[in-house]
Write a protein that holds these residues in place. Structure first.
Motif, mmCIF file in Angstrom:
data_model
loop_
_atom_site.group_PDB
_atom_site.id
_atom_site.type_symbol
_atom_site.label_atom_id
_atom_site.label_comp_id
_atom_site.label_asym_id
_atom_site.label_seq_id
_atom_site.Cartn_x
_atom_site.Cartn_y
_atom_site.Cartn_z
ATOM 1 N N GLU A 146 -6.092 -8.765 -4.767
ATOM 2 C CA GLU A 146 -7.178 -7.778 -4.664
ATOM 3 C C GLU A 146 -6.619 -6.396 -4.325
ATOM 4 N N ARG A 147 -5.669 -6.357 -3.394
ATOM 5 C CA ARG A 147 -5.052 -5.074 -3.028
ATOM 6 C C ARG A 147 -4.241 -4.515 -4.197
ATOM 7 N N ALA A 148 -3.468 -5.361 -4.869
ATOM 8 C CA ALA A 148 -2.655 -4.911 -6.002
ATOM 9 C C ALA A 148 -3.531 -4.403 -7.143
ATOM 10 N N ALA A 149 -4.656 -5.077 -7.388
ATOM 11 C CA ALA A 149 -5.555 -4.668 -8.470
ATOM 12 C C ALA A 149 -6.161 -3.304 -8.179
ATOM 13 N N ALA A 150 -6.512 -3.060 -6.933
ATOM 14 C CA ALA A 150 -7.083 -1.758 -6.575
ATOM 15 C C ALA A 150 -6.064 -0.642 -6.787
ATOM 16 N N ILE A 151 -4.816 -0.908 -6.413
ATOM 17 C CA ILE A 151 -3.760 0.095 -6.625
ATOM 18 C C ILE A 151 -3.571 0.341 -8.113
ATOM 19 N N SER A 152 -3.522 -0.729 -8.898
ATOM 20 C CA SER A 152 -3.344 -0.595 -10.348
ATOM 21 C C SER A 152 -4.473 0.231 -10.961
ATOM 22 N N ALA A 153 -5.708 -0.061 -10.573
ATOM 23 C CA ALA A 153 -6.854 0.658 -11.144
ATOM 24 C C ALA A 153 -6.781 2.147 -10.824
ATOM 25 N N ARG A 154 -6.405 2.474 -9.592
ATOM 26 C CA ARG A 154 -6.314 3.897 -9.215
ATOM 27 C C ARG A 154 -5.215 4.601 -10.001
ATOM 28 N N GLU A 190 0.836 -1.212 0.000
ATOM 29 C CA GLU A 190 0.000 0.000 0.000
ATOM 30 C C GLU A 190 0.862 1.251 0.000
ATOM 31 N N GLU A 191 1.935 1.242 0.759
ATOM 32 C CA GLU A 191 2.806 2.415 0.802
ATOM 33 C C GLU A 191 3.629 2.548 -0.479
ATOM 34 N N ALA A 192 4.081 1.428 -1.034
ATOM 35 C CA ALA A 192 4.927 1.477 -2.225
ATOM 36 C C ALA A 192 4.154 1.901 -3.461
ATOM 37 N N GLN A 193 2.854 1.562 -3.546
ATOM 38 C CA GLN A 193 2.021 1.942 -4.688
ATOM 39 C C GLN A 193 2.679 1.547 -6.012
ATOM 40 N N LEU A 194 3.033 0.273 -6.119
ATOM 41 C CA LEU A 194 3.669 -0.216 -7.344
ATOM 42 C C LEU A 194 2.653 -0.245 -8.488
#
Length: 459
Positions: A374-382, A333-337
Motif C-alpha cells: 500500500e505504501r509502495a503503491a502510493a509512492i508510485s502513483a505520486r 518513504e524516504e527513498a521514494q523508489l
C-alpha cells in the motif's frame, strides 16, 4: 545426381528432422540459458516443437529457488511426461536430482544449471540429430525467446555473496564472469540483428569481473577491462537502450551515474535492497548493507534527476520485529523508489536463514506485505503523476490495431509498468514513438502519439 533430386533428398531429410519441445521456467538468467541450448539444438538440425504432442522429446529448464518455483517445476515435468513421455530436465532444480527422481522417476536425464554440454549429450543419447548443413542455418545472434527488439545479455554466472535466505551459489556456483570482449561482441551482434534494448543480467552485476581480476581485452581496437564501468561504457557506444539489472549499491556504482545523465545508458538501476533495517540486513548477510544507501540515492538523483530506481524487498524475515518493519516503511518513504516488488519470506531448502529463531507467523507476514505494498503503491502513483504533460520517447512492445503498449526508459519488460498509447495507427512492435503523457494510474501511464514522429519511428 541432378539438382532437383538433391533438393528432394534434402526436403525428405528435413521432414524427418527430430523435434524437441522446450519449456523455460524461472528468471531471465534461466531464459538466457534456454536460448543458448535452443541455439545449439537448431545449429545441430533439431526443430523446435510448439506442442508436447508433436515433439519427439521435451526439455524442461527448471527453477529451484523457492518452494513455489520448485512445485511449478515439478508440475511442469509431470505435465510433459503425461503429454509426451520423453523428458530431460535441466536448470537450477536439476542441482537436486533426488527431488525430481522422487516425484518423477521416469525422466530420461537430469542436469544442473549452465551445463549446456550435458544437456546436449542427453538429447543426443535419446534423440540423435539429423543435420542438413544446407537447410539448418542459425542466425549469428542465435535463437532468442524474447521479442526481436529486446534481448537479455548475461555477463556472468554464479555469485560470491552468502545471503542467508539464498541458495543461488549452491545451485549456480561462485561468480564466473565472461570476458568483456566476448560480452561486447555478443551485444554488437544483437544490435546488428535489430535489438533496440539490451537488458544486462547476472546475479551481481556490480561485481562483474572481480573473479578474473578485471582482465583487459580489446574490442573495436580499444582496451577495456572486465569491470562494471567499462561494460557500461562499451555498451553505451552501441546506440541502443542499455538497462542494468541486479546491481548492488557498492561505491563504484557511482561511476555509472554520469553515463546515465548523458543517456549513454538508461537512467535506470535495478537494485535488490531487500530491507531498510540495518539489523535485518545483517541477519540477511546482505553485501553493502553497511553503506549509507539513502545518502547515495540522494547523490545519484542530484547528478541524474531522471534516474529510475527499482527494487525488491522481503517482509516477514525471521526475527523481523514490529520496530524493524516500521524502519523498513520509513526507509521506503524516504527513498521514494519508483518501482517496487515485495515477497513474503519463504523458507528455501538449504538456506542458512532457516535456522534463525522467531520465524514470523504467516498472518503477520500477510499484514506487513499488504501495508508495504500500500505504501509502495502510493509512492508510485505520486511519482507517475508528475509525468503527466511531459513528452518522452517510448519503445513499442505490442499493438492491437487501435492502441499500443509501450515502455519508457523507466520500464523494464514484464516487471515494470507500461505506457498505453491510444490511436497508435502505423506503429509496430519494435518502433520508437514520441508521445505526450495524458494521464497516469498507480503503475502505468497513458499517452497520445505525435503523428509526425511515426514516420521516423523505425530509424
Amino acid at each position: 545426381m541432378s539438382p532437383r533430386s538433391a533438393t528432394q533428398r534434402r526436403v525428405r531429410s528435413r521432414a524427418h528432422n527430430p523435434k524437441v519441445g522446450f519449456v523455460s521456467l524461472g528468471c531471465p538468467k534461466a531464459l538466457v540459458d534456454s536460448e543458448r541450448i535452443l541455439t545449439t539444438l537448431r545449429a545441430e538440425g533439431y526443430e523446435v516443437s510448439a506442442t508436447y504432442e508433436q515433439a519427439d522429446l521435451v526439455v524442461v529448464n527448471t527453477c529451484g529457488f523457492i518452494d513455489a518455483a520448485i512445485e511449478e517445476s515439478l508440475q511442469t515435468i509431470g505435465e510433459a511426461l503425461e503429454r509426451n513421455g520423453k523428458v530431460i530436465v535441466t536448470g537450477c532444480l536439476g542441482a537436486r536430482p533426488e527431488r525430481i527422481r522422487e516425484r518423477h522417476p521416469r525422466v530420461l536425464g537430469i542436469t544442473g544449471p549452465q551445463t549446456y554440454g550435458a544437456v546436449m549429450a542427453a538429447v543426443h543419447e535419446h534423440l540423435p540429430p539429423r543435420h542438413d548443413p544446407f537447410l539448418d542455418l542459425v542466425p549469428p545472434q542465435g535463437v532468442r525467446l524474447t521479442p526481436r527488439h529486446y534481448a537479455y545479455l548475461k555477463i556472468a554466472e554464479g555469485c560470491n555473496n552468502k545471503c542467508s535466505f539464498c541458495i543461488i551459489p549452491a545451485l549456480r556456483g561462485k561468480l564466473a564472469s565472461r570476458r568483456i570482449d566476448e560480452v561486447l561482441s555478443e551485444a554488437e551482434r544483437l544490435t546488428a540483428a535489430g535489438v533496440r534494448e539490451l537488458l544486462v543480467i547476472s546475479q551481481d552485476t556490480s561485481a562483474y569481473g572481480a573473479d578474473i581480476r578485471y582482465a583487459p581485452a580489446l574490442w573495436r581496437g580499444e582496451e577495456y577491462r572486465t569491470r562494471f564501468i567499462d561494460l557500461a561504457r562499451g555498451l553505451g557506444s552501441l546506440g541502443v537502450w542499455v538497462r542494468l539489472h541486479y546491481v548492488y549499491p557498492y561505491p563504484h556504482v557511482d561511476e555509472v551515474i554520469p553515463l546515465m545523465a548523458e543517456r549513454r545508458v538508461l537512467p535506470y538501476l535495478d537494485i535488490p535492497f531487500q530491507h531498510g533495517s540495518p539489523s535485518v540486513l545483517k541477519r540477511m548477510r546482505r553485501p553493502a548493507h553497511a553503506e549509507n544507501v539513502l545518502r547515495r540515492i540522494a547523490a545519484w538523483r542530484a547528478q541524474c534527476p531522471a534516474l529510475t530506481l527499482r527494487s525488491t524487498f522481503i517482509v516477514g524475515f525471521p526475527g523481523e520485529t514490529d520496530a524493524e518493519f516500521e524502519e523498513l516503511l520509513a526507509w521506503l518513504e524516504e527513498a521514494q523508489l519508483d518501482r517496487v516488488g515485495c515477497f513474503k519470506y519463504s523458507p528455501v531448502e538449504g538456506a542458512a536463514a532457516n535456522a534463525l529463531a522467531e520465524h514470523v507467523p504467516a498472518g503477520i507476514a500477510d499484514e506487513r506485505y499488504a501495508r508495504f505494498m500500500e505504501r509502495a503503491a502510493a509512492i508510485s502513483a505520486r511519482r507517475l503523476a508528475r509525468r503527466v504533460g511531459t513528452r518522452m520517447r517510448v519503445l513499442v512492445d505490442s499493438t492491437d490495431g487501435e492502441g499500443a503498449l509501450a515502455r519508457s526508459e523507466a520500464d523494464a519488460p514484464e516487471i515494470d509498468g507500461v505506457v498505453r498509447i491510444a490511436a497508435a495507427h502505423g506503429l509496430r512492435p519494435g518502433d520508437w514513438a514520441d508521445v505526450e503523457i495524458v494521464s497516469s494510474d498507480t503503475y502505468d501511464l497513458s499517452a497520445r502519439v505525435d503523428a509526425a514522429a511515426v514516420a521516423t519511428s523505425r530509424r
